[in-house]
Design a protein around this motif. Structure first.
Motif, PDB file in Angstrom:
ATOM      1  N   GLY B 156       0.788  -1.222   0.000  1.00  0.00           N
ATOM      2  CA  GLY B 156       0.000   0.000   0.000  1.00  0.00           C
ATOM      3  C   GLY B 156       0.823   1.276   0.000  1.00  0.00           C
ATOM      4  O   GLY B 156       0.406   2.286  -0.561  1.00  0.00           O
ATOM      5  N   ARG B 157       2.008   1.228   0.597  1.00  0.00           N
ATOM      6  CA  ARG B 157       2.717   2.472   0.841  1.00  0.00           C
ATOM      7  C   ARG B 157       4.140   2.569   0.340  1.00  0.00           C
ATOM      8  O   ARG B 157       4.746   3.629   0.421  1.00  0.00           O
ATOM      9  N   LYS B 158       4.707   1.473  -0.138  1.00  0.00           N
ATOM     10  CA  LYS B 158       6.107   1.559  -0.536  1.00  0.00           C
ATOM     11  C   LYS B 158       6.270   1.758  -2.038  1.00  0.00           C
ATOM     12  O   LYS B 158       5.401   1.403  -2.821  1.00  0.00           O
ATOM     13  N   THR B 159       7.421   2.295  -2.416  1.00  0.00           N
ATOM     14  CA  THR B 159       7.747   2.466  -3.828  1.00  0.00           C
ATOM     15  C   THR B 159       8.151   1.115  -4.416  1.00  0.00           C
ATOM     16  O   THR B 159       8.386   0.151  -3.678  1.00  0.00           O
ATOM     17  N   ALA B 160       8.254   1.061  -5.733  1.00  0.00           N
ATOM     18  CA  ALA B 160       8.602  -0.184  -6.409  1.00  0.00           C
ATOM     19  C   ALA B 160       9.942  -0.723  -5.904  1.00  0.00           C
ATOM     20  O   ALA B 160      10.084  -1.905  -5.611  1.00  0.00           O
ATOM     21  N   LEU B 161      10.936   0.170  -5.780  1.00  0.00           N
ATOM     22  CA  LEU B 161      12.246  -0.263  -5.318  1.00  0.00           C
ATOM     23  C   LEU B 161      12.168  -0.834  -3.908  1.00  0.00           C
ATOM     24  O   LEU B 161      12.718  -1.891  -3.614  1.00  0.00           O
ATOM     25  N   GLU B 162      11.454  -0.146  -3.040  1.00  0.00           N
ATOM     26  CA  GLU B 162      11.310  -0.613  -1.658  1.00  0.00           C
ATOM     27  C   GLU B 162      10.582  -1.951  -1.590  1.00  0.00           C
ATOM     28  O   GLU B 162      10.908  -2.816  -0.769  1.00  0.00           O
ATOM     29  N   ARG B 163       9.599  -2.126  -2.450  1.00  0.00           N
ATOM     30  CA  ARG B 163       8.865  -3.394  -2.428  1.00  0.00           C
ATOM     31  C   ARG B 163       9.766  -4.553  -2.816  1.00  0.00           C
ATOM     32  O   ARG B 163       9.772  -5.594  -2.162  1.00  0.00           O
ATOM     33  N   VAL B 164      10.517  -4.388  -3.882  1.00  0.00           N
ATOM     34  CA  VAL B 164      11.406  -5.462  -4.322  1.00  0.00           C
ATOM     35  C   VAL B 164      12.454  -5.734  -3.241  1.00  0.00           C
ATOM     36  O   VAL B 164      12.732  -6.893  -2.908  1.00  0.00           O
TER      37      VAL B 164
END
Lengths: 241, 241
Positions: B156-164
């Motif tokens: 819900g709240r993280k950027t693509a880089l943070e998610r990966v």
DNA sequence: CGTTTATTTGACGCGGTTCAATCAGTGTGG
DNA sequence: CCACACTGATTGAACCGCGTCAAATAAACG
């Protein structure tokens, strides 16, 4: 507060519990009236205003509660201030982290809230001797797990319009379970636009715009800023994705 | 298969169970060797190739299982084909929906998977007479709930880089719990780019690009297409948001 | 090898965010 | 009773991160 002796002996059920939904649909349904009386000795009612913090992330678990009235937001935050609401608890949901020593999230009153608070030790003692109680808690936990996973789909894969529709649909079906896909429902949104955004993984501006879009589509009517009417639940559901 | 009589009488623990992680960290740890023997009579090992469906959404619950080896994806889909992975189960996690009559999600083998399957009736019977077993299940369910909520924040709240980065961090800490924020870890990604995308609420192209970005940043090395090395877990964690 | 499937890379557009201004509702004190 | 402040909601315009579409590689498999 615990029920008075005289009442107990008259009908077996503590006064406090008589009108409580948890007595039937909640975890207390697992208890006999004697056990209920015993447990009630260690409970007390608490009232909280909207915005009040009920459980702090990282604090020690020292008590649990049943939501008797109102709506509670469960949220988690990132260091930099980003926040995600990870659950909404309605009456007669259970509040707190059983078997954990530390709370892993923040609980806040979304509306005016009434709780039936019980100490950790009292509940755990009773749970140890009444497996049925733990079983009820298990069912509640499983329901929360299902809900969390449903929201994961909503937040991960739906468009902004679908997310807002999904939130309204969830609140509508909670408000009037009978209207499940058919019939008119009216309710007060327990969330501000900012809260809704934190729940849906959007910004408050987007939530506002999509509510406007739903209104223009005719699937909802908005009175003031919080009252929402869904004339035909089916057509709202169709927009949930 | 159930353990052989001779073995049971020799040391008390069925052969099948001796090397099983569920015996210690999983739900079977709640059982005495006699009970384990009793339960083992109703279990059998099953092996599944990557991609095989283990549980179908909407099917009846007729059995449960423990993951003995490999990784299982739990996913939910929308009518139009959009999919979201809502959980990953590693050994010795429990698989299945206790107390439900119908499965509410799809379970697929992500890698080569070995399961210890037990019939619904057998497990429920044993659960009724062993509250400790239900308690173990409760703990597992609570852990899954925590995880689902953590992912809700990620998605819900993280950027693509943070998610990966978050996905890699999760798999790395599962692979080597000791390296928790410090030290080098190497593992094989149990997910294709498409699966990772379905888990993170992204597209496979974005996942691929962000993996490239992490590699260029020096926080991971990628060998072939699935082997990942994290030289310094701390620096990966710093990118998780 | 040739074929198939998984992954990477590039170019472009859109949905949703960001920043900013306006408006509405509500309480507060002069 | 009105001016003011304050909080929440709406609306607009510009921007950009990620999705989409398409093509090129690379790995897996018979």
């Amino acid at each position: 507060m615990a029920g008075k002796r005289s009442d107990i002996h008259t009908d077996g059920v503590p006064v406090l519990c008589r009108s409580c939904e948890a007595r039937h649909r909640g975890i207390c349904g697992a208890l006999t009236s004697d056990e209920l009386t015993e447990l009630a000795r260690h409970t007390h009612k608490a009232r909280h205003a909207p915005g009040e913090e009920l459980i702090g992330d990282g604090t020690d678990v020292d008590s649990f509660a049943n939501v008797m009235r109102g709506v509670v937001k469960l949220s988690k935050g990132l260091e930099d201030g980003r926040r995600q609401i990870v659950g909404l608890q309605f009456a007669p949901d259970f509040l707190g982290r059983p078997f954990g020593s530390e709370n892993t999230l923040t609980a806040e009153a979304a509306s005016e809230v009434e709780l039936c608070v019980v100490s950790k030790t009292a509940l755990e003692r009773m749970m140890a001797e009444k497996p049925a109680l733990e079983n009820r808690l298990m069912h509640q936990t499983l329901r929360e797990l299902d809900e969390a996973r449903d929201w994961l789909v909503t937040v991960g894969r739906k468009t902004a319009l679908e997310r807002v529709a999904s939130l309204l649909h969830r609140i509508a079906t909670y408000t009037d379970p009978a209207a499940e896909s058919g019939g008119e429902v009216t309710f007060e949104l327990p969330l501000t636009r900012a809260d809704a955004a934190d729940f849906l993984g959007l910004t408050l501006e987007t939530v506002s715009r999509q509510l406007g879009a739903l209104r223009r589509l005719g699937v909802i009517r908005i009175t003031g800023t919080r009252m929402v009417t869904v004339p035909e639940l089916r057509s709202l559901k169709a927009l949930c994705g």
